[in-house]
Design an enzyme around this catalytic site. Structure first.
Site, PDB file in Angstrom:
ATOM      1  CB  VAL A 138     -16.955  25.822  63.397  1.00 33.74           C
ATOM      2  CG1 VAL A 138     -15.764  25.840  64.305  1.00 33.74           C
ATOM      3  CG2 VAL A 138     -17.956  25.925  64.782  1.00 33.74           C
TER       4      VAL A 138
ATOM      5  CE  LYS B 214     -18.079  26.268  73.872  1.00 32.64           C
ATOM      6  NZ  LYS B 214     -18.245  27.084  72.895  1.00 32.64           N
TER       7      LYS B 214
ATOM      8  CB  ILE C   4      -8.319  34.877  71.870  1.00 32.05           C
ATOM      9  CG1 ILE C   4      -9.426  35.708  71.726  1.00 32.05           C
ATOM     10  CG2 ILE C   4      -7.315  35.709  72.320  1.00 32.05           C
ATOM     11  CD1 ILE C   4      -9.553  36.174  72.885  1.00 32.05           C
TER      12      ILE C   4
ATOM     13  N   GLY D 181     -30.276  35.477  68.575  1.00 31.26           N
ATOM     14  CA  GLY D 181     -29.420  33.959  68.373  1.00 31.26           C
ATOM     15  C   GLY D 181     -28.005  34.010  68.954  1.00 31.26           C
TER      16      GLY D 181
ATOM     17  CG  ASP E 289     -19.466  28.215  76.810  1.00 32.77           C
ATOM     18  OD1 ASP E 289     -19.167  27.868  75.426  1.00 32.77           O
ATOM     19  OD2 ASP E 289     -19.196  29.926  76.624  1.00 32.77           O
TER      20      ASP E 289
ATOM     21  CE  LYS F  25     -16.507  29.529  75.446  1.00 34.04           C
ATOM     22  NZ  LYS F  25     -16.745  30.424  75.588  1.00 34.04           N
TER      23      LYS F  25
ATOM     24  N   GLY G 241     -17.862  32.789  66.548  1.00 35.31           N
ATOM     25  CA  GLY G 241     -18.481  33.117  65.327  1.00 35.31           C
ATOM     26  C   GLY G 241     -18.104  32.279  64.144  1.00 35.31           C
TER      27      GLY G 241
END
Ligand code: NAP
Ligand code: HSE
Length: 428
Positions: free
Chosen positions: A15, A107, A138, A189, A203, A207, A304
């Site tokens: 990121v 998060k 998003i 990966g 995870d 969120k 991504g």
């Protein structure tokens, strides 16, 4: 042009390098849109010598993210290291203490420490923005805090972990077992360094907890998200569910009920023709329901480099323009402590079991369901070579408690040959 907005970026992985690239590639565009340049003052990561496929020569280097967060020539601390504690937490706290705004994709940190961080930030007049932390590219947080701010939100529902959606759709498409596809995803990966964060639903649970806080004006309450991962989903259930017109998804659902806030992240059945049912591969989808809007569906890449950096930059641009607002859409001190309601809302269930093929077996099972107040909607028995027949039942709406009572009662019938599988069917 006014003064530049100066970023300090901690974390130069997927990121972080994506953010640096956008700042470098779209400098003019960003400056025109924000009315001021966006610049990077300094960066930080663990290894200074690692090749990161991006030119960092114009920026100061800080070994210590806390030192970066406190620099006088940094306006916004961009935390892209990850982790619910350690340097992510200490550097975020240091940035707030120094009066800096924070943009984060983390998060885990916010799901655990969001309330205290938000209170600290708002007491100092600082912003914390975290669009990238939920559903990658998003703009779901913006949708809730801005576009839908006039709605009373009734339900948030969605697929928020791309890796799990990839695994489930790949199992169905290729007819492979969970174990085979898990291995494949890991090799490619697609999974976090600790895969349990993905496949255990943690995870995605982080969120969901963040979205719940914004949607329902409650303090982030991750410990009360009912979590169930996808490890127990079998190819047999995927096939049988498909037969009955459903897909299995790792689905997050948050809704305020008369008994409190229900937050679930678990495998659920959704109609195969619904937008969620048709969601393939690593894509995310969040459905937001409110009294004025009825329903909106947001779909896009949940992870991504590009998508996540895009969300980070959306937050940076807001801060550059002076668009701020409270961390969770209302002042942190006004967020209520949620009363947790566990699976309170009744739903239809998919029930799969192996039934001994002898007279009266089905009647006994139906009687146990009836005694628990559960009505059968549909039922199917499959061909079988063994003495036990695979049987599928779709119930009418019932509670999980009633279903568990019935499943316990199956033992006494002596006709149920293996532990029944029960999966909630979510109306979407
Ligand atoms: P990543 O590729 O593993 O990169 C992490 C970066 O943080 C690396 O540059 C690493 O340094 C640095 N770092 C780690 N520990 C550090 C420490 N103790 N001190 C200084 N630097 C440290 O992670 P990522 O995928 O970019 O994710 C970053 C954040 O975004 C996480 O919170 C993640 O949950 C979130 N996120 C990621 C995605 C995604 O698609 N990847 C999507 C949404 C949200 P080195 O490079 O030197 O090791
Ligand atoms: N592991 C996460 C996913 C990354 O698969 O969706 C983005 O948060």
């Amino acid at each position: 042009m006014t003064d530049p907005l100066r970023l300090g970026i901690a974390g130069l992985g997927t990121v972080g390098t994506g953010v640096v690239k956008i700042v470098q590639q779209h400098g003019d565009l960003l400056a025109t849109r924000a009315g001021r340049p966006i610049t990077i003052t300094a960066v930080s990561a663990r290894s200074r010598t690692k090749n990161r496929d991006v030119d960092l020569s114009g920026y100061d280097w800080e070994d210590d993210p806390v030192a970066l967060a406190k620099r006088a020539d940094v306006d916004v601390f961009v935390e892209l290291m990850g982790g619910e504690s350690g340097p992510a937490k200490s550097a975020t706290e240091a940035a707030i203490a120094a009066g800096k705004d924070v943009v984060s994709a983390n998060k885990a940190l916010l799901a655990i420490h969001g309330q205290s961080l938000a209170e600290a930030a708002e007491a100092k007049g600082c912003a914390i923005r975290f669009e990238a932390a939920v559903a990658g590219g998003i703009p779901v947080i913006k949708s809730l805090t801005e576009g839908l701010a006039g709605n009373e939100i009734s339900r948030v529902i969605g697929v928020m972990n791309g890796s799990c959606n990839y695994i489930l759709t790949r199992m169905e498409d290729a007819g492979l077992s969970y174990e085979e596809v898990f291995e494949e995803a890991n090799q490619l990966g697609y999974l976090e360094a600790d895969p349990e964060l993905d496949v255990g639903g943690i995870d995605a649970g982080h969120k969901l907890a963040l979205l719940s806080a914004i949607a329902f004006g409650t303090q982030v309450d991750f410990p009360n998200v009912e979590l169930e991962g996808i490890g127990s989903v079998t190819i047999e259930d995927i096939k049988r569910a498909a037969d009955m017109g459903f897909k299995i998804k790792l689905l997050g659902v948050a809704q305020m009920t008369g008994r409190g806030l229900e937050q679930r992240m678990s495998p659920c059945l959704v109609p195969d023709h619904s937008p969620l049912g048709q969601l393939e591969g690593g894509t995310n989808m969040v459905v937001l329901e409110g009294d004025a809007i009825n329903q909106i569906v947001l779909r896009g890449p949940g992870a991504g480099e590009g998508p996540t950096a895009s969300a980070v930059m959306g937050d940076v641009m807001d801060l550059a323009r002076g668009t701020r607002g409270p961390v969770f859409g209302q002042p942190a001190v006004s967020l209520r402590k949620a009363r947790a309601a566990r699976a309170a809302v009744p739903a239809p269930y998919y029930l799969r079991m192996e039934l001994l093929d002898k007279p009266g077996a089905l009647a006994k099972v139906a009687a146990v369901l009836g005694d628990a107040g559960i009505s059968i909607d549909r039922m199917r028995q499959y061909d079988h070579a063994e003495t036990a027949a695979p049987v599928l039942i779709v119930t009418h709406k019932t509670t999980r408690a009633a279903l568990d009572e019935a499943i316990a009662g199956f033992d006494d019938t002596r006709v149920v040959a293996s532990a029944p599988v029960a999966i909630r069917i979510e109306a979407v």
